[in-house]
Design a protein around this motif. Structure first.
Motif, PDB file in Angstrom:
ATOM      1  N   LEU A  30     -22.960   2.976  -5.260  1.00 22.88           N
ATOM      2  CA  LEU A  30     -21.821   2.736  -4.378  1.00 22.88           C
ATOM      3  C   LEU A  30     -20.912   1.669  -4.966  1.00 22.88           C
ATOM      4  O   LEU A  30     -21.386   0.650  -5.471  1.00 22.88           O
ATOM      5  CB  LEU A  30     -22.298   2.270  -3.003  1.00 22.88           C
ATOM      6  N   ALA A  31     -19.621   1.901  -4.890  1.00 18.93           N
ATOM      7  CA  ALA A  31     -18.649   0.871  -5.250  1.00 18.93           C
ATOM      8  C   ALA A  31     -18.605  -0.134  -4.100  1.00 18.93           C
ATOM      9  O   ALA A  31     -18.982   0.181  -2.970  1.00 18.93           O
ATOM     10  CB  ALA A  31     -17.278   1.491  -5.472  1.00 18.93           C
ATOM     11  N   ASP A  32     -18.144  -1.342  -4.386  1.00 18.03           N
ATOM     12  CA  ASP A  32     -18.003  -2.335  -3.314  1.00 18.03           C
ATOM     13  C   ASP A  32     -16.938  -1.900  -2.312  1.00 18.03           C
ATOM     14  O   ASP A  32     -17.099  -2.069  -1.100  1.00 18.03           O
ATOM     15  CB  ASP A  32     -17.624  -3.704  -3.896  1.00 18.03           C
ATOM     16  N   LEU A  33     -15.860  -1.329  -2.821  1.00 16.37           N
ATOM     17  CA  LEU A  33     -14.737  -0.899  -1.987  1.00 16.37           C
ATOM     18  C   LEU A  33     -14.179   0.389  -2.557  1.00 16.37           C
ATOM     19  O   LEU A  33     -14.009   0.513  -3.775  1.00 16.37           O
ATOM     20  CB  LEU A  33     -13.642  -1.981  -1.971  1.00 16.37           C
ATOM     21  N   VAL A  34     -13.883   1.338  -1.686  1.00 16.89           N
ATOM     22  CA  VAL A  34     -13.211   2.567  -2.098  1.00 16.89           C
ATOM     23  C   VAL A  34     -11.941   2.713  -1.270  1.00 16.89           C
ATOM     24  O   VAL A  34     -11.985   2.664  -0.036  1.00 16.89           O
ATOM     25  CB  VAL A  34     -14.112   3.810  -1.925  1.00 16.89           C
ATOM     26  N   LEU A  35     -10.834   2.839  -1.962  1.00 16.17           N
ATOM     27  CA  LEU A  35      -9.548   3.122  -1.322  1.00 16.17           C
ATOM     28  C   LEU A  35      -9.382   4.635  -1.364  1.00 16.17           C
ATOM     29  O   LEU A  35      -9.157   5.216  -2.421  1.00 16.17           O
ATOM     30  CB  LEU A  35      -8.413   2.412  -2.053  1.00 16.17           C
ATOM     31  N   ARG A  36      -9.537   5.278  -0.225  1.00 17.21           N
ATOM     32  CA  ARG A  36      -9.513   6.748  -0.144  1.00 17.21           C
ATOM     33  C   ARG A  36      -8.089   7.263   0.029  1.00 17.21           C
ATOM     34  O   ARG A  36      -7.241   6.611   0.617  1.00 17.21           O
ATOM     35  CB  ARG A  36     -10.339   7.222   1.047  1.00 17.21           C
ATOM     36  N   ASN A  37      -7.903   8.480  -0.478  1.00 16.08           N
ATOM     37  CA  ASN A  37      -6.643   9.215  -0.272  1.00 16.08           C
ATOM     38  C   ASN A  37      -5.411   8.430  -0.695  1.00 16.08           C
ATOM     39  O   ASN A  37      -4.410   8.382   0.008  1.00 16.08           O
ATOM     40  CB  ASN A  37      -6.509   9.641   1.202  1.00 16.08           C
ATOM     41  N   ALA A  38      -5.493   7.827  -1.848  1.00 11.67           N
ATOM     42  CA  ALA A  38      -4.357   7.080  -2.397  1.00 11.67           C
ATOM     43  C   ALA A  38      -3.464   8.021  -3.198  1.00 11.67           C
ATOM     44  O   ALA A  38      -3.959   8.922  -3.879  1.00 11.67           O
ATOM     45  CB  ALA A  38      -4.850   5.954  -3.295  1.00 11.67           C
ATOM     46  N   ARG A  39      -2.175   7.805  -3.112  1.00  5.03           N
ATOM     47  CA  ARG A  39      -1.229   8.500  -3.997  1.00  5.03           C
ATOM     48  C   ARG A  39      -0.949   7.520  -5.126  1.00  5.03           C
ATOM     49  O   ARG A  39      -0.279   6.508  -4.922  1.00  5.03           O
ATOM     50  CB  ARG A  39       0.028   8.890  -3.235  1.00  5.03           C
ATOM     51  N   ILE A  40      -1.471   7.833  -6.304  1.00  4.10           N
ATOM     52  CA  ILE A  40      -1.469   6.900  -7.425  1.00  4.10           C
ATOM     53  C   ILE A  40      -0.347   7.252  -8.397  1.00  4.10           C
ATOM     54  O   ILE A  40      -0.274   8.382  -8.899  1.00  4.10           O
ATOM     55  CB  ILE A  40      -2.834   6.929  -8.149  1.00  4.10           C
ATOM     56  N   VAL A  41       0.508   6.276  -8.649  1.00  3.06           N
ATOM     57  CA  VAL A  41       1.588   6.473  -9.615  1.00  3.06           C
ATOM     58  C   VAL A  41       0.978   6.356 -11.005  1.00  3.06           C
ATOM     59  O   VAL A  41       0.531   5.288 -11.424  1.00  3.06           O
ATOM     60  CB  VAL A  41       2.709   5.431  -9.417  1.00  3.06           C
ATOM     61  N   ASN A  42       0.933   7.485 -11.720  1.00  2.18           N
ATOM     62  CA  ASN A  42       0.355   7.521 -13.061  1.00  2.18           C
ATOM     63  C   ASN A  42       1.478   7.287 -14.065  1.00  2.18           C
ATOM     64  O   ASN A  42       2.301   8.171 -14.315  1.00  2.18           O
ATOM     65  CB  ASN A  42      -0.325   8.873 -13.302  1.00  2.18           C
ATOM     66  N   VAL A  43       1.515   6.087 -14.630  1.00  2.19           N
ATOM     67  CA  VAL A  43       2.603   5.727 -15.544  1.00  2.19           C
ATOM     68  C   VAL A  43       2.439   6.359 -16.920  1.00  2.19           C
ATOM     69  O   VAL A  43       3.354   6.301 -17.745  1.00  2.19           O
ATOM     70  CB  VAL A  43       2.754   4.192 -15.668  1.00  2.19           C
ATOM     71  N   PHE A  44       1.297   6.983 -17.166  1.00  7.75           N
ATOM     72  CA  PHE A  44       1.068   7.644 -18.455  1.00  7.75           C
ATOM     73  C   PHE A  44       1.541   9.089 -18.437  1.00  7.75           C
ATOM     74  O   PHE A  44       2.037   9.601 -19.436  1.00  7.75           O
ATOM     75  CB  PHE A  44      -0.411   7.578 -18.844  1.00  7.75           C
ATOM     76  N   THR A  45       1.389   9.776 -17.300  1.00  2.00           N
ATOM     77  CA  THR A  45       1.751  11.193 -17.228  1.00  2.00           C
ATOM     78  C   THR A  45       3.023  11.451 -16.428  1.00  2.00           C
ATOM     79  O   THR A  45       3.459  12.595 -16.332  1.00  2.00           O
ATOM     80  CB  THR A  45       0.604  12.004 -16.584  1.00  2.00           C
ATOM     81  N   ASP A  46       3.594  10.401 -15.834  1.00  2.00           N
ATOM     82  CA  ASP A  46       4.772  10.541 -14.973  1.00  2.00           C
ATOM     83  C   ASP A  46       4.495  11.450 -13.781  1.00  2.00           C
ATOM     84  O   ASP A  46       5.369  12.181 -13.323  1.00  2.00           O
ATOM     85  CB  ASP A  46       5.988  11.061 -15.750  1.00  2.00           C
ATOM     86  N   GLU A  47       3.263  11.401 -13.273  1.00  7.44           N
ATOM     87  CA  GLU A  47       2.877  12.200 -12.120  1.00  7.44           C
ATOM     88  C   GLU A  47       2.348  11.286 -11.021  1.00  7.44           C
ATOM     89  O   GLU A  47       2.051  10.117 -11.265  1.00  7.44           O
ATOM     90  CB  GLU A  47       1.779  13.192 -12.506  1.00  7.44           C
ATOM     91  N   ILE A  48       2.246  11.835  -9.834  1.00  6.50           N
ATOM     92  CA  ILE A  48       1.613  11.124  -8.730  1.00  6.50           C
ATOM     93  C   ILE A  48       0.346  11.892  -8.397  1.00  6.50           C
ATOM     94  O   ILE A  48       0.393  13.071  -8.031  1.00  6.50           O
ATOM     95  CB  ILE A  48       2.549  11.012  -7.519  1.00  6.50           C
ATOM     96  N   ASP A  49      -0.792  11.240  -8.584  1.00  6.53           N
ATOM     97  CA  ASP A  49      -2.093  11.843  -8.351  1.00  6.53           C
ATOM     98  C   ASP A  49      -2.627  11.391  -7.002  1.00  6.53           C
ATOM     99  O   ASP A  49      -2.388  10.263  -6.574  1.00  6.53           O
ATOM    100  CB  ASP A  49      -3.084  11.417  -9.443  1.00  6.53           C
ATOM    101  N   THR A  50      -3.361  12.248  -6.331  1.00  5.98           N
ATOM    102  CA  THR A  50      -4.041  11.869  -5.096  1.00  5.98           C
ATOM    103  C   THR A  50      -5.526  11.749  -5.419  1.00  5.98           C
ATOM    104  O   THR A  50      -6.131  12.699  -5.927  1.00  5.98           O
ATOM    105  CB  THR A  50      -3.814  12.904  -3.977  1.00  5.98           C
ATOM    106  N   ALA A  51      -6.084  10.571  -5.158  1.00  3.83           N
ATOM    107  CA  ALA A  51      -7.488  10.326  -5.495  1.00  3.83           C
ATOM    108  C   ALA A  51      -7.976   9.084  -4.763  1.00  3.83           C
ATOM    109  O   ALA A  51      -7.219   8.408  -4.068  1.00  3.83           O
ATOM    110  CB  ALA A  51      -7.646  10.139  -7.012  1.00  3.83           C
ATOM    111  N   ASP A  52      -9.272   8.813  -4.947  1.00  2.00           N
ATOM    112  CA  ASP A  52      -9.872   7.573  -4.461  1.00  2.00           C
ATOM    113  C   ASP A  52      -9.845   6.559  -5.595  1.00  2.00           C
ATOM    114  O   ASP A  52      -9.874   6.927  -6.774  1.00  2.00           O
ATOM    115  CB  ASP A  52     -11.332   7.790  -4.045  1.00  2.00           C
ATOM    116  N   ILE A  53      -9.823   5.301  -5.238  1.00  2.00           N
ATOM    117  CA  ILE A  53      -9.900   4.213  -6.214  1.00  2.00           C
ATOM    118  C   ILE A  53     -11.155   3.422  -5.902  1.00  2.00           C
ATOM    119  O   ILE A  53     -11.314   2.912  -4.796  1.00  2.00           O
ATOM    120  CB  ILE A  53      -8.660   3.300  -6.142  1.00  2.00           C
ATOM    121  N   ALA A  54     -12.051   3.334  -6.888  1.00  2.00           N
ATOM    122  CA  ALA A  54     -13.307   2.599  -6.710  1.00  2.00           C
ATOM    123  C   ALA A  54     -13.151   1.204  -7.292  1.00  2.00           C
ATOM    124  O   ALA A  54     -12.686   1.039  -8.428  1.00  2.00           O
ATOM    125  CB  ALA A  54     -14.450   3.332  -7.403  1.00  2.00           C
TER     126      ALA A  54
END
Length: 125
Positions: free
Chosen positions: A18-42
């Protein structure tokens, strides 16, 4: 960093623990691909250990809110803003700037070493 802490972070990043904290359902600005990904952040300790699908001791649903990396201002004269370090920080952080490369020549030209010392003292971390 202690090797046990590193092992714990790697395990959480792989999804084996288990991660200490999970940010669920985030829209992540991907500065490498110029896309917005939806994912969790651990997050483990004070580090992001993974982006994908995770479970954590604490989970916060962001409901599609945006998350993006901090911005770096590559050249600024803080003293031209007419603010000292802490006030400048309060002004730029809400807009995403998390680091600056500052050129203190203006305060040095006007106030010499005293001005430079003041600037260094008010911007200590």
């Amino acid at each position: 960093m202690q090797s046990d802490e590193l092992k714990r972070r790697i395990s959480a990043g792989r999804g084996d623990a288990l991660a200490d904290l999970v940010l669920r359902n985030a829209r992540i600005v991907n500065v490498f691909t110029d896309e917005i990904d939806t994912a969790d952040i651990a997050i483990s300790g004070n580090s992001i250990v993974g982006v994908g699908t995770y479970h954590g001791r604490k989970e916060v649903d962001l409901h599609g809110k945006y998350v993006c990396p901090g911005l770096i201002d590559g050249h600024i004269h803080i003293e031209s803003s007419m603010l000292c370090g802490p006030a400048f920080e309060q002004a730029v952080l809400p807009h995403g700037t998390t680091a600056v490369v500052t050129d203190p020549h203006e305060i040095s030209n006007v106030a010499g070493l005293e001005g430079l010392d003041f600037m260094l003292e008010t911007t200590k971390i």
